[in-house]
Motif scaffolding. Structure first.
Motif, short mmCIF file in Angstrom:
data_model
loop_
_atom_site.label_atom_id
_atom_site.label_comp_id
_atom_site.label_asym_id
_atom_site.label_seq_id
_atom_site.Cartn_x
_atom_site.Cartn_y
_atom_site.Cartn_z
N THR A 262 0.83 -1.20 0.00
CA THR A 262 0.00 0.00 0.00
C THR A 262 0.87 1.26 0.00
O THR A 262 1.37 1.70 1.03
CB THR A 262 -0.92 0.02 1.23
OG1 THR A 262 -0.10 -0.20 2.39
CG2 THR A 262 -1.97 -1.07 1.16
N PHE A 263 1.04 1.85 -1.14
CA PHE A 263 1.73 3.14 -1.22
C PHE A 263 1.36 3.85 -2.51
O PHE A 263 0.88 3.23 -3.46
CB PHE A 263 3.26 2.98 -1.10
CG PHE A 263 3.87 2.16 -2.20
CD1 PHE A 263 4.08 0.80 -2.03
CD2 PHE A 263 4.25 2.74 -3.40
CE1 PHE A 263 4.66 0.04 -3.04
CE2 PHE A 263 4.82 1.98 -4.41
CZ PHE A 263 5.03 0.64 -4.23
N VAL A 264 1.65 5.17 -2.51
CA VAL A 264 1.39 6.01 -3.68
C VAL A 264 2.68 6.74 -4.02
O VAL A 264 3.32 7.33 -3.15
CB VAL A 264 0.26 7.03 -3.40
CG1 VAL A 264 0.07 7.95 -4.59
CG2 VAL A 264 -1.04 6.32 -3.08
N PHE A 265 3.07 6.67 -5.27
CA PHE A 265 4.35 7.25 -5.71
C PHE A 265 4.23 7.73 -7.14
O PHE A 265 3.53 7.10 -7.95
CB PHE A 265 5.46 6.18 -5.58
CG PHE A 265 6.77 6.60 -6.14
CD1 PHE A 265 7.16 6.22 -7.43
CD2 PHE A 265 7.64 7.38 -5.40
CE1 PHE A 265 8.39 6.60 -7.94
CE2 PHE A 265 8.88 7.77 -5.91
CZ PHE A 265 9.25 7.38 -7.18
N SER A 307 5.75 11.62 -3.45
CA SER A 307 5.74 10.34 -2.73
C SER A 307 4.93 10.44 -1.45
O SER A 307 4.88 11.51 -0.83
CB SER A 307 7.19 9.93 -2.43
OG SER A 307 7.21 8.75 -1.70
N GLU A 308 4.35 9.30 -1.04
CA GLU A 308 3.58 9.28 0.21
C GLU A 308 4.52 9.36 1.42
O GLU A 308 4.23 10.00 2.41
CB GLU A 308 2.75 8.00 0.25
CG GLU A 308 1.65 8.04 1.30
CD GLU A 308 0.82 6.77 1.29
OE1 GLU A 308 0.92 5.99 0.33
OE2 GLU A 308 0.08 6.56 2.25
N MET A 309 5.63 8.62 1.31
CA MET A 309 6.64 8.66 2.37
C MET A 309 8.02 8.38 1.79
O MET A 309 8.15 7.77 0.73
CB MET A 309 6.30 7.68 3.48
CG MET A 309 6.00 6.29 3.00
SD MET A 309 5.30 5.32 4.31
CE MET A 309 3.73 4.91 3.63
N GLY A 310 9.03 8.81 2.50
CA GLY A 310 10.42 8.70 2.04
C GLY A 310 10.84 7.27 1.79
O GLY A 310 11.62 6.98 0.87
N GLN A 340 -4.23 3.08 -4.62
CA GLN A 340 -5.52 3.76 -4.45
C GLN A 340 -5.92 4.48 -5.74
O GLN A 340 -6.55 5.53 -5.70
CB GLN A 340 -5.41 4.80 -3.32
CG GLN A 340 -5.10 4.22 -1.96
CD GLN A 340 -6.31 3.53 -1.36
OE1 GLN A 340 -7.41 4.04 -1.41
NE2 GLN A 340 -6.10 2.34 -0.82
N PHE A 341 -5.55 3.93 -6.88
CA PHE A 341 -5.80 4.63 -8.13
C PHE A 341 -7.28 4.56 -8.50
O PHE A 341 -7.86 3.47 -8.57
CB PHE A 341 -4.95 4.01 -9.26
CG PHE A 341 -5.10 4.71 -10.57
CD1 PHE A 341 -5.91 4.18 -11.56
CD2 PHE A 341 -4.45 5.91 -10.81
CE1 PHE A 341 -6.05 4.83 -12.79
CE2 PHE A 341 -4.59 6.57 -12.02
CZ PHE A 341 -5.39 6.03 -13.01
#
Lengths: 487, 108
Positions: A262-265, A307-310, A340-341
């Motif tokens: 689960t991430f967004v980039f 980015s969502e997080m580093g 989450q697209f």
């Protein structure tokens, strides 16, 4: 007595004169040398203006005849001078009358006759012949221009369509091997019930070509869209002369739920990143910070990162990825990885949607074809390394997993977004629930009313009343509990 | 004695074939290009103006609009609508010239 006889003689004279004149006319006609048999009194009666002339002559003649006839009478009576004068006067008067008649006749006949007397000194006015009656095509120059324009449009349509088709085929020929080695199904138009490999591009438009690939480990499918310029539309060609645009290749990979964490980039050109952050639903919600420059991670400055997080950025930007991005920076428009697209933000007129939009784990790649519009089929080969990057990314993301902290942060972010959404739609959801409750009540009441048996009706009414009472009691209990808690 | 354990993992790639589903443009109207629909409508309006008001330039613009709509249309679109739009614009041109054979005058 003498006067009476004189009058009789006068009338007889007039009659004989009339007859002689008519006969004379008749004789004139004969003198022309025409056959007697052809002529008939009745035939000529209406067409001859003899009747007018003798009438005129008769009119003319009676006064002069009257005058000379009167003069012998007057001479006989020895009152010649006065009566001659009278007669002359009459004659003159008659003449004058005639002149007046003629002038009157003329004036009445030709009004404004003196004024509009055309003199040969005035120049003649030549009116122009209307253009459509002229025997020249030059007057139709606007129509010829229009038809020429249409022909030019048709020529451009044929040329543009052929060029787009050649570019698409060139791309497919260079990528076919790679795709067929990685996917079991290459090319499906969706018309058949079972998924069958057609092995060719699906033409959606004269400038858009689709290719669906499926049958690979860890991905549901890959849709490649060749979005060429509208070379078949002359207006678009002219618009592109003002503002150059390039052809694009868009690759959308849909992953299975278990194949991605689960991430967004996102990474891409600065303009594209700024635009996507505003437009895309997931990027605006999860990547709130401004796009960072790619220089920190060893990629050219022209590219920026969202980015969502580093941790995600560190995980995605490994050496191979950096190498791909550095060597093909000019061709990369945007690369977007998201669990989450849901596509771009949808503007609804009624207000916010009641449910969260459906999301899918997606990798979205947008590449620019080199050439800036003046692409040749050979340029399609330069996109092959980018397709390799796509395949590499799919495999990489399957293995990429966040650590515990990262996972917790991601979960918190998703919960936060959901909560915000629920808050915003709270009022609308309440309204919807209220309307649903009212509809249920109405339906129940109708059922009770429609019930024919009075006993059953009574029983149903009692049951409904009991239910309502129970609900009221529950509400009262809740209110009491809240009051107690508040205290 | 040496025990040699050979463990061989034969992994068969497990994949499933998914059929292609065209994207649903109703839920996402931004995906659709509105140009052919707008041009079709414009073409019809100009054709009617050309026929009713006997304006030749309206009829010619209608012909251009129907050509542009055809060039931008999707392959899944109905050809009957395209053909009807063409026929209407051409009839507008023909009727305006039959009623008034004079050539078109430029606006300047």
């Amino acid at each position: 007595m003498c006067v009476g006889f004189q009058e009789l003689r006068f009338t007889l004279l007039v009659y004989t004169i009339n007859i002689r004149v008519s006969l004379g006319r008749y004789n004139d006609d004969f003198d022309d040398g025409e056959d007697i048999a052809e002529f008939d009194d009745n035939d000529f009666a209406e067409f001859e203006d003899v009747s007018e002339d003798p009438a005129v002559d008769v009119e003319k003649e009676p006064p002069p005849r009257a005058a000379p006839s009167s003069t012998p009478i007057e001479d006989e009576e020895d009152e010649a001078t006065v009566e001659n004068e009278d007669g002359q006067d009459e004659f003159e008067d008659a003449d004058a009358q005639d002149q007046d008649m003629y002038s009157k006749y003329d004036n009445e006949e030709f009004e404004g006759h003196e004024k509009t007397n055309p003199s040969f000194k005035d120049t003649l006015i030549y009116r122009e012949v209307p253009a459509h009656l002229q025997n020249s095509w030059e007057s139709y120059y606007m129509e010829i221009l229009m038809v020429t324009g249409l022909l030019a449009y048709i020529m451009n349509y044929i040329i543009g369509k052929n060029k787009n088709s050649r570019l698409a085929q060139a791309w497919f020929n260079s990528h076919r091997e790679l795709l067929e080695s990685n996917f079991a199904l290459v090319g499906d138009d969706g018309t058949s019930k079972e998924a069958t490999s057609t092995g060719k591009l699906n033409q959606e438009n004269e400038h858009i070509y689709n290719l669906w690939c499926s049958g690979r480990v860890c991905c549901e499918g890959m849709l490649i869209q060749l979005k060429f310029l509208k070379r078949q539309d002359l207006l678009n060609v002219l618009a592109r002369m003002m503002r150059p645009v390039c052809d694009q290749v868009q690759v959308k990979v849909t992953l299975n739920d278990e194949d991605m964490d689960t991430f967004v980039f996102a990474v891409g050109s600065r303009k594209a990143m700024a635009r996507l952050q505003k437009e895309m639903q997931d990027l605006s919600e999860f990547c709130g910070d401004k796009p960072k420059s790619g220089a920190k991670y060893g990629i050219p400055e022209s590219l920026s990162i969202l980015s969502e997080m580093g941790e995600v950025t560190d995980g995605v930007m490994d050496s191979k990825m950096v190498h791909y991005l550095t060597s093909h920076a000019d061709k990369i428009e945007s690369i977007h990885f998201s669990d989450q697209f849901s596509g771009p933000k949808v503007m609804q007129e009624e207000g916010q949607p009641l449910k969260l939009p459906e999301t899918k784990k997606t990798l979205l790649f947008t590449f620019n074809v080199p050439g800036m519009g003046n692409t040749s089929p050979k340029d399609m080969d330069s996109l092959l390394p980018l397709m390799n990057m796509v395949i590499y990314s799919i495999d990489k993301l399957k293995k990429l997993r966040l650590n515990r902290e990262g996972k917790q942060k991601a979960d918190r972010n998703r919960a936060r977004v959901e909560e915000n959404f629920l808050k915003q739609t709270h009022a609308q959801r309440q309204e919807a629930a209220q309307t649903r409750r009212e509809e249920k009540k109405r339906a129940e009441k109708e059922r009770i009313m429609n019930e024919e048996d009075p006993d059953r009706q009574r029983r149903l009414e009692e049951a409904a009343q009991r239910r309502e009472q129970k609900k009221l009691e529950k509400k009262q209990m809740k209110m009491k509990q809240i009051k107690v808690k508040a205290m | 004695m040496y025990w040699i354990t050979v463990v061989a993992h034969l992994t068969y790639p497990i994949y499933c074939l998914t059929s292609y589903k065209p994207p649903n443009t109703e839920t996402n109207p931004t995906l659709e290009d509105p140009t052919p629909d707008y041009m079709n409508l414009l073409g019809m309006i100009f054709s009617m103006c050309g026929l009713m008001l006997k304006l030749k330039w309206c009829a010619w613009i209608a012909v251009y609009c129907s050509f542009i709509s055809f060039a931008n249309s999707r392959s899944s679109e109905d050809t009957k609508q395209m053909m009807s739009s063409f026929m209407l614009s051409i009839s507008a041109v023909v009727m305006s010239y039959l009623q008034n054979p004079q050539p078109m005058s430029p606006p300047w």
